[in-house]
Scaffold this active site. Structure first.
Site, PDB file in Angstrom:
ATOM      1  N   ARG A   1       0.853  -1.184   0.000  1.00  0.00           N
ATOM      2  CA  ARG A   1       0.000   0.000   0.000  1.00  0.00           C
ATOM      3  C   ARG A   1       0.890   1.234   0.000  1.00  0.00           C
ATOM      4  NH1 ARG A   1       1.484   1.964   3.949  1.00  0.00           N
ATOM      5  NH2 ARG A   1       0.381   3.860   3.408  1.00  0.00           N
ATOM      6  N   GLY A   2       0.251   2.371  -0.247  1.00  0.00           N
ATOM      7  CA  GLY A   2       0.984   3.589  -0.523  1.00  0.00           C
ATOM      8  C   GLY A   2       1.047   3.747  -2.025  1.00  0.00           C
TER       9      GLY A   2
ATOM     10  N   GLN B   1      -3.229   2.289   9.835  1.00  0.00           N
ATOM     11  CA  GLN B   1      -1.924   2.441   9.181  1.00  0.00           C
ATOM     12  C   GLN B   1      -0.995   3.359   9.962  1.00  0.00           C
ATOM     13  OE1 GLN B   1      -4.913   2.815   7.639  1.00  0.00           O
ATOM     14  NE2 GLN B   1      -4.836   2.167   5.503  1.00  0.00           N
TER      15      GLN B   1
ATOM     16  N   ASP C   1      -3.619   9.846  -2.590  1.00  0.00           N
ATOM     17  CA  ASP C   1      -3.786   8.831  -3.619  1.00  0.00           C
ATOM     18  C   ASP C   1      -4.173   9.432  -4.960  1.00  0.00           C
ATOM     19  OD1 ASP C   1      -3.888   5.781  -2.461  1.00  0.00           O
ATOM     20  OD2 ASP C   1      -4.284   7.270  -0.931  1.00  0.00           O
TER      21      ASP C   1
ATOM     22  N   ASN D   1      -7.343  11.141  -0.065  1.00  0.00           N
ATOM     23  CA  ASN D   1      -6.370  10.456   0.788  1.00  0.00           C
ATOM     24  C   ASN D   1      -7.137   9.586   1.765  1.00  0.00           C
ATOM     25  OD1 ASN D   1      -3.591   9.990   1.554  1.00  0.00           O
ATOM     26  ND2 ASN D   1      -4.020  11.126   3.433  1.00  0.00           N
ATOM     27  N   LYS D   2      -6.408   8.878   2.601  1.00  0.00           N
ATOM     28  CA  LYS D   2      -7.030   7.947   3.531  1.00  0.00           C
ATOM     29  C   LYS D   2      -8.148   8.609   4.327  1.00  0.00           C
ATOM     30  CE  LYS D   2      -6.007   4.583   3.526  1.00  0.00           C
ATOM     31  NZ  LYS D   2      -6.592   3.568   2.624  1.00  0.00           N
TER      32      LYS D   2
END
Length: 356
Positions: free
Chosen positions: A53-54, A203, A244, A254-255
């Site tokens: 991830r990332g 995360q 993202d 983003n998250k």
């Protein structure tokens, strides 16, 4: 001066054994396991299940993955190989619909394949390997550049809040939002980092706190709903997050939870910076309204991290993986070619034209 960065390479290619090696980020911090993946189904699953991830790391994994999938082809002509490549590409592209780096990397690999038209199959496969390795090497340089630009905005001893994980394990090296933290660590900036736990997949707790602690950074873990009080108490001088996808107008996916952090930062007059490699900036996407938000399984909220379920059986859940931070809440978007400020629809395109 501070300490050198503890480098953890989370995505590797073992070409001799036709294997993609990934750090399994779902079992951190309790275990450090490197997966050895040979089948495309396993690569797809690793991307979907967030084992890798990332945004940059996903792109690197996709590039290696589509190379390895095409390497297996028994095609004897360029045209037949291209057809096999497209099948692998389309399959891997279905794993994560929001992360633009996935598609960016796969499309770049296809562009390289097109440039090799007319060559024999072995030459084309070698070119795909070379392109995948370039994507990884370039990301390392990009992260360092983002870190240098971001570091120019920060001062020694500052408190930095970050959300989710945009660190070295999410990229080739250094990370995006954590790059200035690592570079500052090397230069003795003595940052005090506050990491949101980042529900529901944690995360921040499992990954950011872990890797910063491994690197000797002064890191404090907080629950997501504690961001307001640490800002109010004056512990935070800047917020740094990754992303993202960035739309043309500066809206940023983003998250989940990032938008709330940005709203709080605005209230407390704290600068809010998004660290975004240009591969994450999507100028074809006009606003955040055009960004597809992935919905995740309910068990991530109700039971995934608990010995026993922590919610009533069969309760309805809503589990979006990302939210969109409005461009009006963003102080600056830090890229490898410089820092874009509002109006972003004018400054972001200029970042692509820079040769810095």
């Amino acid at each position: 001066m501070g300490n050198p960065v503890e480098v953890i390479q989370s995505v590797k290619l073992d070409d001799e054994n036709s294997t993609l090696i990934l750090l399994d980020q779902t079992v951190l911090p309790n275990e450090t396991i490197f997966l050895e993946l040979k089948e495309m189904e396993d690569v797809w699953d690793a991307i979907y299940q967030l084992k890798v991830r990332g945004a940059p790391a996903i792109g690197i994994a996709a590039a290696y993955g589509v190379y390895l999938g095409t390497k297996k082809s028994n095609a004897e002509t360029y045209e037949a190989l291209y057809e096999d490549f497209k099948k692998v590409k389309e399959y891997l592209a279905s794993s994560r619909p929001t992360a633009v780096n996935l598609f960016w990397a796969l499309n770049r690999m296809e562009d390289r394949l097109k440039k090799e038209a007319g060559k024999n199959v072995s030459e084309v496969k070698a070119a795909l390997k070379e392109e995948a390795e370039l994507i990884r090497a370039e990301d390392e340089k990009i992260c360092e550049s983002i870190g240098q630009y971001a570091l120019s905005l920060l001062e020694t001893g500052w408190g930095i809040l970050t959300h989710c994980n945009a660190g070295t394990i999410a990229t080739a090296k250094y990370g995006t939002a954590l790059a200035p933290i690592y570079l500052g660590q090397e230069k003795g900036y003595d940052f005090k980092v506050y990491a949101d736990e980042t529900r529901p997949l944690l995360q921040g707790a499992r990954l950011t706190a872990w890797e910063l602690q491994q690197a000797g950074v002064d890191v404090t873990l907080i629950c997501d709903n504690m961001a307001s009080i640490v800002m109010k108490e004056g512990k935070i001088q800047a917020v740094l997050v990754g992303c993202d996808r960035v739309a043309e107008n500066g809206d940023t996916a983003n998250k989940i939870g990032t938008s709330g952090v940005a709203i709080l930062a605005k209230h407390y007059n704290i600068p809010f910076y998004v660290c975004a490699p240009l591969s994450t900036v999507d100028l074809e996407c006009k606003t955040g309204e055009d960004i597809h938000i992935e919905l995740r399984p309910s068990e991530e909220i109700t039971s995934k991290w608990y010995e026993k379920p922590m919610a009533p059986k069969d309760v309805k859940t809503y589990n979006p993986c990302f939210d969109v931070t409005d461009h009006s809440l963003i102080t600056g978007i830090i890229t490898e070619n410089g820092i874009a400020y509002a109006p972003f629809n004018e400054t972001l395109p200029k970042m692509f034209q820079s040769n810095k």
